[in-house]
Enzyme design. Structure first.
Site, PDB file in Angstrom:
ATOM      1  CG  ASP A   1      10.756  -7.823  11.380  1.00 35.43           C
ATOM      2  OD1 ASP A   1       9.712  -7.644  12.023  1.00 35.43           O
ATOM      3  OD2 ASP A   1      11.348  -6.928  10.750  1.00 35.43           O
TER       4      ASP A   1
ATOM      5  CD1 TRP B   1       6.840  -4.810  14.529  1.00 37.85           C
ATOM      6  CD2 TRP B   1       5.324  -6.397  14.018  1.00 37.85           C
ATOM      7  NE1 TRP B   1       7.280  -5.496  13.431  1.00 37.85           N
ATOM      8  CE2 TRP B   1       6.382  -6.455  13.091  1.00 37.85           C
ATOM      9  CE3 TRP B   1       4.256  -7.295  13.903  1.00 37.85           C
ATOM     10  CZ2 TRP B   1       6.399  -7.394  12.059  1.00 37.85           C
ATOM     11  CZ3 TRP B   1       4.275  -8.226  12.877  1.00 37.85           C
ATOM     12  CH2 TRP B   1       5.339  -8.266  11.971  1.00 37.85           C
ATOM     13  N   GLY B   2       4.608  -6.204  19.572  1.00 41.22           N
ATOM     14  CA  GLY B   2       3.603  -6.311  20.638  1.00 41.22           C
ATOM     15  C   GLY B   2       2.432  -7.201  20.275  1.00 41.22           C
TER      16      GLY B   2
ATOM     17  CG  ASP C   1       8.432  -0.573  12.281  1.00 42.96           C
ATOM     18  OD1 ASP C   1       8.352  -1.507  13.104  1.00 42.96           O
ATOM     19  OD2 ASP C   1       8.870  -0.714  11.122  1.00 42.96           O
TER      20      ASP C   1
HETATM   21  C1  GLA Z   1       9.902  -4.236  10.515  1.00 41.17           C
HETATM   22  C2  GLA Z   1      10.602  -3.935  11.825  1.00 41.17           C
HETATM   23  C3  GLA Z   1      11.567  -2.789  11.629  1.00 41.17           C
HETATM   24  C4  GLA Z   1      12.578  -3.134  10.550  1.00 41.17           C
HETATM   25  C5  GLA Z   1      11.866  -3.517   9.261  1.00 41.17           C
HETATM   26  C6  GLA Z   1      12.809  -4.102   8.231  1.00 41.17           C
HETATM   27  O1  GLA Z   1       9.074  -3.197  10.127  1.00 41.17           O
HETATM   28  O2  GLA Z   1       9.657  -3.650  12.821  1.00 41.17           O
HETATM   29  O3  GLA Z   1      12.208  -2.487  12.845  1.00 41.17           O
HETATM   30  O4  GLA Z   1      13.395  -4.189  10.990  1.00 41.17           O
HETATM   31  O5  GLA Z   1      10.869  -4.481   9.496  1.00 41.17           O
HETATM   32  O6  GLA Z   1      12.144  -4.409   7.047  1.00 41.17           O
END
Ligand code: GLA
Length: 562
Positions: free
Chosen positions: A145, A210-211, A231
């Site tokens: 992440d 996330w892109g 997300d």
């Molecule tokens: C981010 C990621 C999610 C998840 C959460 C965990 O938002 O994009 O997919 O892994 O963190 O905290």
């Protein structure tokens, strides 16, 4: 393909649940259909110890508590998952802190201790963490992440309050110029090198940025899958946004490297057992886009109707087709028609998808499918599990609100001797994309596209609108895996914007074979060249570089001849 607990449990992810879900995946047949990863997400880390190792939260993972070990070990847990015949994944962050620490601040399962002890992200610990996770604990997969380099800026309340160390923002969400794509890529590269060193060639690395920070453009060099969007939420609207983040990215995906529009929301909200139309449409789009299929609901108690969707073997076969081509879209109002070339002569999948809440009709032509007009094709309906009547010019369907139809079509290619580049996006590697900071594109817009310019306008060839080909910026280089399978390469290059001439060069196995020059008002001389023994054909477009964005160009009607 697999399962991740985040959408179902967030940080409330205890070992019993994960083990029971893994067991359920075997018992309900999903494992046998290809769902093989069981991934633990955020919430497993208790604290970082003074020697840099991480202590597992063994109140959540009781089997990790090991006599005489201050860290504990995931080995009994991974042994259990492996014994089921499955693979297993874990989670970390490129920064010092994870996403839950910021976004699930009320969770009882956050890291504990001092500011330093709560730094369970891998920043500054890349090799140590990855070695532990892969070599000691035997994981197969890591999701990495990026909240640690995005969400701990000085203005953030818990940072101001001294709970977390300030992190210079390498990612400013939705703002590429204010982000630092190079440094973000560098942090993923350091982790990726460690993953390959300690996890071996089969280890899987998921980039979760996330892109942002142009990650879909460099993800392939650093990992196996990369998120393209924020997300997913459990709403239709959110799912549409995730589709739009990835739908034009076919040239970036292929075997071993995939665009990731996020885990499936099936089983929740707008996609639960009371919304089977939406659940089917969601799954249809993920399969046609060659997306990772990571389930996110509690499989211990799945309604049978949802298992029928996510376990449909013919839909899964489309998602997992070995050629690895991501589908390419045609848009018509609320209808999206996505065509995906499958392995096997004349085999395609086509998805018809209704974005809107009003029923519509949609169709796809033989030209769009690359089939010879007037010849019959067999049409298999993946959801009704029936063959449709044979047709020979187009396929028309009616779509209810939020509906989708998924078909496998097998017919006669329009020219069996021709292999069009837009039908083999998985063979194309965007080696250089022509992008500069000044040309940084909004999320979901890819600098090299099938059948369109980078900003989505029609491409041209020989002075006319082209049916097929690739649009790009100049100062780009595309590598095409020809694998000695073809005899000739034919293309009509064109300049689509700007004032300057562009130099088009085509190389076969690094040898320059043809060069033509064209300006915006003047069609380039079409190229027709021998590529008989070429493994790699390269397409290079060069413009004098300056501060302005490079001109847009097209490799119009690009195709190989067998
Ligand atoms: C981010 C990621 C999610 C998840 C959460 C965990 O938002 O994009 O997919 O892994 O963190 O905290």
């Amino acid at each position: 393909m697999g399962w991740n607990p985040w959408n179902a449990f967030r940080t409330d992810v205890d070992e019993t649940k994960v083990r029971e879900v893994a067991k359920a995946m075997v018992d309900n047949g999903l494992a046998g259909r290809g769902y093989r990863f069981v991934n633990v997400d955020d919430g497993w880390a208790l604290k970082r110890l003074p020697d840099g190792r991480i202590r597992i939260r063994d109140s959540m993972f009781p089997s990790a508590a090991a006599q005489g070990s201050v860290t504990g070990t995931f080995k009994p847990f991974t042994d259990y998952i492996h014994a089921l015949g499955l693979k297993v994944g874990l989670y970390t962050d490129i920064g010092r802190n994870t996403c839950a620490q910021r976004w699930d601040a009320e969770s009882p399962n956050l890291p504990v201790g001092t500011v330093a002890e709560r730094q369970v992200g891998s920043y500054g610990h890349a090799v140590q963490d990855i070695r532990t996770i892969f070599a000691d604990w035997n994981f197969d997969y890591i999701k990495i992440d990026a909240c640690g380099v995005a969400d701990y800026t000085p203005d953030v309340a818990p940072v101001k309050a001294g709970l977390y160390q300030v992190a210079a923002p390498l990612i400013v969400r939705g703002n590429i110029p204010a982000s630092d794509p190079r440094e973000v890529e560098h942090l993923y590269a350091v982790l990726g090198d460690a993953v390959h060193k300690w996890g071996g060639e089969d280890a899987t690395m998921s980039i979760c940025a996330w892109g942002e920070a142009l990650s879909p453009l460099w993800g392939k060099a650093r990992g196996n899958l990369w998120r393209t969007s924020p997300d997913i939420e459990f709403t239709w609207q959110s799912m549409l946004g995730n589709i739009d983040s990835v739908i034009d990215g076919a040239l970036y995906a292929g075997p071993g490297h995939w665009n990731d529009p996020d885990m499936l929301a099936i089983g929740h909200g707008d996609f639960d057992a009371a919304h089977l139309t939406e659940a089917r449409a969601h799954f249809t789009m993920w399969t046609i886009m060659a997306s990772p299929l990571l389930l996110g609901y509690d499989l211990r108690k799945s309604p049978a109707a949802l298992l029928d969707i996510v376990g449909n073997p013919e839909a899964i076969a489309i998602d997992q087709d070995p050629a690895g081509n991501q589908g390419v879209p045609y848009r018509n109002g609320a209808a999206m028609i996505v065509v995906r070339t499958l392995s096997g002569q004349g085999a395609r999948a086509v998805a018809f998808f209704n974005r809107g809440a009003v029923p519509i009709a949609a169709s796809v032509s033989w030209a769009q499918l690359g089939l010879k007009p007037g010849t019959a094709a067999t049409v298999r309906d993946i959801w009704t599990k029936r063959d449709r009547a044979a047709v020979s010019d187009k396929i028309s369907v009616n779509l209810p609100a939020h509906g989708a139809v998924l078909l496998r079509v097998t017919g006669k290619p329009s020219n069996p001797a021709a292999a069009w580049l837009d039908e083999m996006p998985a063979r194309v590697n965007v080696a250089v994309d022509g992008l500069t900071q000044a040309t940084a594109l909004p999320m979901g817009q890819f600098p090299v596209r099938v059948g369109a310019t980078p900003d989505g306008l029609p491409i041209r060839a020989n002075g006319k609108e082209a049916q097929r080909g690739i649009g790009a910026f100049a100062n780009s280089r595309l590598e095409i895996r020809a694998d000695r399978a073809f005899r000739r390469f034919v293309v009509a290059p064109a300049v689509l914007s700007g004032q300057q001439p562009v130099r088009f060069r085509v190389y076969a196995d690094r040898k320059l074979v043809r060069e033509v020059v064209a300006g915006p008002a003047q069609a380039a001389v079409p190229i027709d060249m021998d590529v008989t023994s070429a493994k790699i054909v390269e397409l290079v477009a060069l413009a004098p570089s300056g501060p302005a964005r490079p001109p847009m160009i097209a490799w119009g009607n690009a195709r190989f001849l067998r």
